[in-house]
Design a protein around this motif. Sequence first.
Motif, PDB file in Angstrom:
ATOM      1  N   GLY A 146       3.470  -9.886  13.846  1.00 61.51           N
ATOM      2  CA  GLY A 146       2.251  -9.879  14.649  1.00 61.51           C
ATOM      3  C   GLY A 146       2.193  -8.669  15.563  1.00 61.51           C
ATOM      4  N   ALA A 147       3.338  -8.349  16.196  1.00 59.49           N
ATOM      5  CA  ALA A 147       3.401  -7.174  17.073  1.00 59.49           C
ATOM      6  C   ALA A 147       3.191  -5.896  16.272  1.00 59.49           C
ATOM      7  CB  ALA A 147       4.753  -7.141  17.785  1.00 59.49           C
ATOM      8  N   PHE A 148       3.814  -5.818  15.103  1.00 56.70           N
ATOM      9  CA  PHE A 148       3.690  -4.641  14.238  1.00 56.70           C
ATOM     10  C   PHE A 148       2.240  -4.439  13.808  1.00 56.70           C
ATOM     11  CE2 PHE A 148       3.799  -2.210  10.356  1.00 56.70           C
ATOM     12  CZ  PHE A 148       4.886  -1.365  10.468  1.00 56.70           C
ATOM     13  N   THR A 149       1.548  -5.533  13.509  1.00 53.60           N
ATOM     14  CA  THR A 149       0.165  -5.455  13.028  1.00 53.60           C
ATOM     15  C   THR A 149      -0.728  -4.714  14.010  1.00 53.60           C
ATOM     16  OG1 THR A 149       0.404  -7.514  11.782  1.00 53.60           O
ATOM     17  CG2 THR A 149      -1.838  -6.819  12.320  1.00 53.60           C
ATOM     18  N   PHE A 150      -0.572  -5.010  15.306  1.00 54.36           N
ATOM     19  CA  PHE A 150      -1.415  -4.355  16.307  1.00 54.36           C
ATOM     20  C   PHE A 150      -0.863  -2.983  16.691  1.00 54.36           C
ATOM     21  CE2 PHE A 150      -2.784  -3.467  20.665  1.00 54.36           C
ATOM     22  CZ  PHE A 150      -4.159  -3.592  20.519  1.00 54.36           C
ATOM     23  N   ARG A 151       0.456  -2.906  16.906  1.00 56.82           N
ATOM     24  CA  ARG A 151       1.060  -1.659  17.395  1.00 56.82           C
ATOM     25  C   ARG A 151       1.046  -0.561  16.338  1.00 56.82           C
ATOM     26  NH1 ARG A 151       2.648   2.491  18.388  1.00 56.82           N
ATOM     27  NH2 ARG A 151       4.041   3.247  20.044  1.00 56.82           N
ATOM     28  N   PHE A 152       1.212  -0.938  15.072  1.00 55.27           N
ATOM     29  CA  PHE A 152       1.250   0.046  13.978  1.00 55.27           C
ATOM     30  C   PHE A 152       0.162  -0.279  12.954  1.00 55.27           C
ATOM     31  CE2 PHE A 152       5.579  -0.079  15.697  1.00 55.27           C
ATOM     32  CZ  PHE A 152       5.805   1.269  15.930  1.00 55.27           C
ATOM     33  N   PHE A 153      -1.037  -0.480  13.460  1.00 61.04           N
ATOM     34  CA  PHE A 153      -2.164  -0.938  12.640  1.00 61.04           C
ATOM     35  C   PHE A 153      -2.382  -0.069  11.405  1.00 61.04           C
ATOM     36  CE2 PHE A 153      -6.636  -1.277  11.474  1.00 61.04           C
ATOM     37  CZ  PHE A 153      -6.855  -2.641  11.538  1.00 61.04           C
ATOM     38  N   LYS A 154      -2.273   1.257  11.570  1.00 64.07           N
ATOM     39  CA  LYS A 154      -2.597   2.182  10.476  1.00 64.07           C
ATOM     40  C   LYS A 154      -1.400   2.552   9.605  1.00 64.07           C
ATOM     41  CE  LYS A 154      -6.463   4.311  12.962  1.00 64.07           C
ATOM     42  NZ  LYS A 154      -6.976   5.565  13.565  1.00 64.07           N
ATOM     43  N   ASN A 155      -0.208   2.106   9.980  1.00 64.34           N
ATOM     44  CA  ASN A 155       0.968   2.434   9.169  1.00 64.34           C
ATOM     45  C   ASN A 155       0.846   1.841   7.768  1.00 64.34           C
ATOM     46  OD1 ASN A 155       1.978   3.457  11.628  1.00 64.34           O
ATOM     47  ND2 ASN A 155       4.065   2.974  11.000  1.00 64.34           N
ATOM     48  N   LYS A 156       1.302   2.603   6.798  1.00 65.93           N
ATOM     49  CA  LYS A 156       1.197   2.148   5.410  1.00 65.93           C
ATOM     50  C   LYS A 156       2.361   1.236   5.042  1.00 65.93           C
ATOM     51  CE  LYS A 156      -1.066   6.408   3.932  1.00 65.93           C
ATOM     52  NZ  LYS A 156      -0.875   7.662   3.186  1.00 65.93           N
ATOM     53  N   ILE A 157       2.034   0.194   4.320  1.00 66.99           N
ATOM     54  CA  ILE A 157       3.031  -0.697   3.738  1.00 66.99           C
ATOM     55  C   ILE A 157       2.961  -0.509   2.225  1.00 66.99           C
ATOM     56  CG2 ILE A 157       3.846  -3.064   3.497  1.00 66.99           C
ATOM     57  CD1 ILE A 157       3.910  -2.075   6.375  1.00 66.99           C
ATOM     58  N   LYS A 158       4.076  -0.142   1.623  1.00 66.89           N
ATOM     59  CA  LYS A 158       4.098   0.027   0.163  1.00 66.89           C
ATOM     60  C   LYS A 158       4.359  -1.330  -0.476  1.00 66.89           C
ATOM     61  CE  LYS A 158       5.516   3.799  -1.665  1.00 66.89           C
ATOM     62  NZ  LYS A 158       4.249   4.176  -2.356  1.00 66.89           N
ATOM     63  N   MET A 159       3.446  -1.742  -1.343  1.00 66.21           N
ATOM     64  CA  MET A 159       3.532  -3.048  -1.984  1.00 66.21           C
ATOM     65  C   MET A 159       3.910  -2.891  -3.456  1.00 66.21           C
ATOM     66  SD  MET A 159       2.609  -4.960   0.591  1.00 66.21           S
ATOM     67  CE  MET A 159       2.367  -6.553  -0.198  1.00 66.21           C
ATOM     68  N   PHE A 160       4.728  -3.813  -3.931  1.00 61.66           N
ATOM     69  CA  PHE A 160       5.056  -3.883  -5.359  1.00 61.66           C
ATOM     70  C   PHE A 160       4.233  -5.007  -5.973  1.00 61.66           C
ATOM     71  CE2 PHE A 160       7.506  -5.995  -8.740  1.00 61.66           C
ATOM     72  CZ  PHE A 160       7.603  -4.938  -9.642  1.00 61.66           C
ATOM     73  N   ILE A 161       3.586  -4.720  -7.085  1.00 60.55           N
ATOM     74  CA  ILE A 161       2.760  -5.740  -7.741  1.00 60.55           C
ATOM     75  C   ILE A 161       3.274  -5.988  -9.154  1.00 60.55           C
ATOM     76  CG2 ILE A 161       1.063  -3.979  -8.460  1.00 60.55           C
ATOM     77  CD1 ILE A 161      -1.071  -6.221  -8.274  1.00 60.55           C
ATOM     78  N   PHE A 162       3.446  -7.268  -9.478  1.00 57.41           N
ATOM     79  CA  PHE A 162       3.828  -7.664 -10.829  1.00 57.41           C
ATOM     80  C   PHE A 162       2.961  -8.848 -11.230  1.00 57.41           C
ATOM     81  CE2 PHE A 162       6.557 -10.136 -13.813  1.00 57.41           C
ATOM     82  CZ  PHE A 162       6.560  -9.207 -14.841  1.00 57.41           C
ATOM     83  N   LEU A 163       1.786  -8.509 -11.723  1.00 52.70           N
ATOM     84  CA  LEU A 163       0.835  -9.498 -12.220  1.00 52.70           C
ATOM     85  C   LEU A 163       0.349  -8.994 -13.574  1.00 52.70           C
ATOM     86  CD1 LEU A 163      -1.273 -10.163  -8.980  1.00 52.70           C
ATOM     87  CD2 LEU A 163       0.402 -11.705 -10.005  1.00 52.70           C
ATOM     88  N   PRO A 164       1.162  -9.204 -14.633  1.00 52.98           N
ATOM     89  CA  PRO A 164       0.831  -8.639 -15.948  1.00 52.98           C
ATOM     90  C   PRO A 164      -0.640  -8.813 -16.284  1.00 52.98           C
ATOM     91  CG  PRO A 164       2.877  -9.853 -16.046  1.00 52.98           C
ATOM     92  CD  PRO A 164       2.308 -10.091 -14.680  1.00 52.98           C
ATOM     93  N   PRO A 165      -1.308  -7.721 -16.722  1.00 50.67           N
ATOM     94  CA  PRO A 165      -0.724  -6.428 -17.107  1.00 50.67           C
ATOM     95  C   PRO A 165      -0.525  -5.445 -15.952  1.00 50.67           C
ATOM     96  CG  PRO A 165      -3.065  -6.398 -17.537  1.00 50.67           C
ATOM     97  CD  PRO A 165      -2.755  -7.781 -17.011  1.00 50.67           C
ATOM     98  N   LEU A 166      -0.779  -5.858 -14.703  1.00 48.78           N
ATOM     99  CA  LEU A 166      -0.612  -4.953 -13.568  1.00 48.78           C
ATOM    100  C   LEU A 166       0.859  -4.879 -13.176  1.00 48.78           C
ATOM    101  CD1 LEU A 166      -3.620  -6.065 -11.326  1.00 48.78           C
ATOM    102  CD2 LEU A 166      -3.510  -4.098 -12.867  1.00 48.78           C
ATOM    103  N   LEU A 167       1.379  -3.663 -13.109  1.00 50.25           N
ATOM    104  CA  LEU A 167       2.769  -3.454 -12.712  1.00 50.25           C
ATOM    105  C   LEU A 167       2.869  -2.099 -12.026  1.00 50.25           C
ATOM    106  CD1 LEU A 167       5.787  -4.201 -12.763  1.00 50.25           C
ATOM    107  CD2 LEU A 167       5.942  -3.072 -14.983  1.00 50.25           C
ATOM    108  N   GLY A 168       3.360  -2.084 -10.786  1.00 49.10           N
ATOM    109  CA  GLY A 168       3.493  -0.811 -10.081  1.00 49.10           C
ATOM    110  C   GLY A 168       3.479  -1.009  -8.582  1.00 49.10           C
ATOM    111  N   THR A 169       3.157   0.049  -7.858  1.00 48.80           N
ATOM    112  CA  THR A 169       3.128   0.000  -6.400  1.00 48.80           C
ATOM    113  C   THR A 169       1.795   0.545  -5.886  1.00 48.80           C
ATOM    114  OG1 THR A 169       4.116   2.208  -6.171  1.00 48.80           O
ATOM    115  CG2 THR A 169       5.623   0.318  -6.258  1.00 48.80           C
ATOM    116  N   PHE A 170       1.445   0.145  -4.685  1.00 43.22           N
ATOM    117  CA  PHE A 170       0.262   0.688  -4.025  1.00 43.22           C
ATOM    118  C   PHE A 170       0.471   0.600  -2.520  1.00 43.22           C
ATOM    119  CE2 PHE A 170      -0.460  -3.825  -4.478  1.00 43.22           C
ATOM    120  CZ  PHE A 170      -1.071  -4.208  -3.296  1.00 43.22           C
ATOM    121  N   ASP A 171      -0.235   1.447  -1.769  1.00 42.64           N
ATOM    122  CA  ASP A 171      -0.120   1.480  -0.313  1.00 42.64           C
ATOM    123  C   ASP A 171      -1.305   0.764   0.325  1.00 42.64           C
ATOM    124  OD1 ASP A 171       2.173   2.953  -0.534  1.00 42.64           O
ATOM    125  OD2 ASP A 171       1.202   4.892  -0.227  1.00 42.64           O
TER     126      ASP A 171
END
Length: 484
Positions: A203-228
Amino acid sequence: MIFPIWSESYLRRFPVLTTFLISLNFIIFLASYGRINYERRKINEINFELLKIEYSIYLKNMDQFKEFSDENRYTILNKVRESLKEGNVNIDEKDYELWRKKYDELISFRENLLVRKVGFIPKKFNFYSLITSLFFHSSWMHIIGNMWFLFLVGINIEDVWGRPFFLLFYLLSGIIANFFHMGLNYSDVPLIGASGAIAGVMGAFTFRFFKNKIKMFIFLPPLLGTFDVMAGIIFPLWFVQQLFNAIYIENSGVAFWAHVGGFLFGLLVSVIMKFSNIEKKVFEEKIEETIETVDKDFRDGVEKISSGDKEGGIELLLKYLKNNPDNIDAIIEIGKTYYEMGNYSVSANYFKKLIDLLYKKKQYDLMIQIFNDYLRDENLKSYTTPGDIYKIVEAYMNKDYSDMSISLGLANKKEELAKAVEILIECYKRYKDSSEAPIILLKLIKLLVNSGNKTQAEQVYNEIKKRFPKYEEQANAFLKGGYL
């Protein structure tokens, strides 16, 4: 499955406290997991034996349990147990004694479970369990998931709020989360795990670092990879999911209300810190003083250089860099000082080292800035290789061109890619007669096609066709948007 694998971080010092908390949690888990796992298996065995006795009693006395006959077996056996506890049925004395003995064994074993001694039980409130419950976990997935989230967000909050306050905030988040859970789930089930405290840090991170990128891994075939995705988007979505689950999902075994309470507390603290200016007035100055003490060699090195003792300053900076090999400021100072001393080759090597470091960290904006500020200098550009240039071009292609960045004036894709084209053209002119020339032109075609400059790409294709005919097929594939 969608899972966060990295968070954008710019730390000023090593996250000692976050590392300590993660290590402590793992040590406690390793020390307690054997017992917790054994007790889980044992209580299931005792309960299974008790259920067999209760089912036998049910079959022998079905006339006394007619009102339960339309229920499923699990519900029937629960009601049989309640009837036996209340003494509402008349059954064979030996059957009752057998049941009572096994039931007492279950209750006795249950009350001595480790999770009930250290876990937070709303109906059996005690103060010490508000803390102890935060450091015990029930399974490998439980602790790995929690500690990974703590690492992703904890290192940043520790860096800006300082270690003492971060520890206090972390523990308070866990305590508030437990109280929130108790207020909305007044049960006899023990609660263990650090997720409530970690939700507070999120919760603190959400407000304090609102614009910081979180790299997400997705595995929902056929989708596989990362996105920010921005922290200010993904973590609130997580919060909404937890709130939905808390309202609509029962008996899940997950303390969703603790997550909700912890997150709201962390968000509130972060807002207060921001608008009361406490972070800047109280914590920032003290943290900077600590960093200055730790970085004495760096500070003294810069002072020596400023006073004219460049060699003495470099010696101290190299000593500092040995213990802090990824320190960007130290590398820049050394590179600048060697440049001022006229040692251009060594200066260029340090700036190239910095480019490699930033490339690995995917800090593309800073990488481009360093290149333009230093390595395009007339005295240093001759030391750059095509390999260095390729990394810079890749940085231009991969930097953030999101709509939000453009609206804030942080990037304009067309203009930035035009700069990358200019850099590649300069590189080609320098290496026009080398074996690297056709590779430079191929990369130039790809860049021009990606930037929508098809006409200029065709001109480069004609250059390849004329000078390097054996690369014509590859150039044509690039021109059509293909790949090697």
